[in-house]
Motif scaffolding. Sequence first.
Motif: not given
Length: 373
Positions: A240-244, A249-251, A319-325, A345-356
Amino acid sequence: MIYDYLIVGAGYSGCVLAERITSQLGKKVLIVDKRNHIAGNAYDEYNEEGILVHRYGPHLFHTKMKKVFDYLSNFTKWREYSHKVLAVIEDKKVPVPFNLNSIDIFFSPKQAEKLTNLLLSKYKLETKIPILKLLETSDKELKFLADFIYEKIFLGYNLKQWGVKPEDLDRTVSGRVPVFVSRDDRYFQDPYQAVPLFGYTKMFKNMINNKNINVLLNTDYKDILNTIKFDKIIYTGPIDEYYDYTFGNLPYRSLNFQYETKEKEFFQELTQVNYPNDNDFTRITEFKHITGQKHHNTTIAYEFPEEFIIGKNDPYYPIPNEENHNKFAKYIELAEKEKNVFFTGRLANYKYYNMDETVGVALQLFEKTISKV
Ligand code: FAD
Ligand code: UDP
């Protein structure tokens, strides 16, 4: 000089791709991070007392993916480590994920036997049941147990961690820590569970030790866009930051870490103790249990969850929910139109990724796309 890639973010996503692009394609990259260090949220460092701590909360590597483990093994030796967690319920500490041993600790022997037999009559040993699923049971006694676990382990923890109840988030969130019909107290059952023997930061240093990788810290990529020449961007910051914030904003949830060093060898019996119901913090981590470091003192970290506010703190948890998705889906539409910008990545893909998962996704982006452009 012209870089082939400008990589925004020196976490797993950025460093894995920098490593692949330089070692496999012989291209030149510049990694930029606004923080004063590499390794992103996996960063660890020796504090003033000389104790190795994780700056952004406990990081325990675990995976089912041999490929990911083998890849990272190029850059580190490992210390085998199986994570275990206790949760404080009233005056007792029980294993989490809540399991058959937790039942024995909390209930009287007679009631524990009854509840265990009930669970085993309905589920096979080693079954994992997400709490929201267990709550749907029509069996009265099982519902009693499900309500108990929900109230004592999940409800308070969620209200602190996310500001909402478990049912107000995607079910996968509370499903990360399912009720476990087992006597196995480990937090994860993955075949690979270990931490880098000399720490995460050292592993990252090894990963990006290539003459074709330059690193610029303390720098927001936007501040250098006009001074650096490059062909393509790999962006691992918030999309969201990349696209101003075009679509709002994505919470995120953030955390405030409070570190304390105690003048004793150990503070608690294992790495992580959760406080679902008491106190404002969610958990206390003691790092020496992870690293195996010998020291006469010990450092612990309290985690106080808070709302993410742009410019004030860091975005740690999508924060994974329908509205944010749905909001994220609009950003993805923009991203898919880009020719020379890759998001991961976790921020650019807005996904609750673990390291692996983060590493797996970055490797896949390299293999399927970047190695071919
Ligand atoms: P990040 O590590 O967040 O890296 C992104 C980088 O981009 C950051 O360093 C940031 O400063 C930089 N950046 C952003 N915007 C800009 C900009 N405009 N200019 C320059 N730089 C920028 N995973 C596990 O597997 N096990 C665990 O035990 C575990 N524990 C965790 C505990 C906590 C508290 C948190 C928050 C996460 C945990 N994780 C864990 C998840 C793990 O941290 C992530 O999967 C991983 O770090 C994601 O890597 P990344 O590179 O995508 O993102
Ligand atoms: N959770 C909980 N109580 C606990 C532990 C976990 O309610 O004692 C729930 C909570 O929703 C939490 C989620 O399970 O956010 C995932 O927990 P995990 O330990 O995987 O969180 P992380 O380490 O990613 O912060």
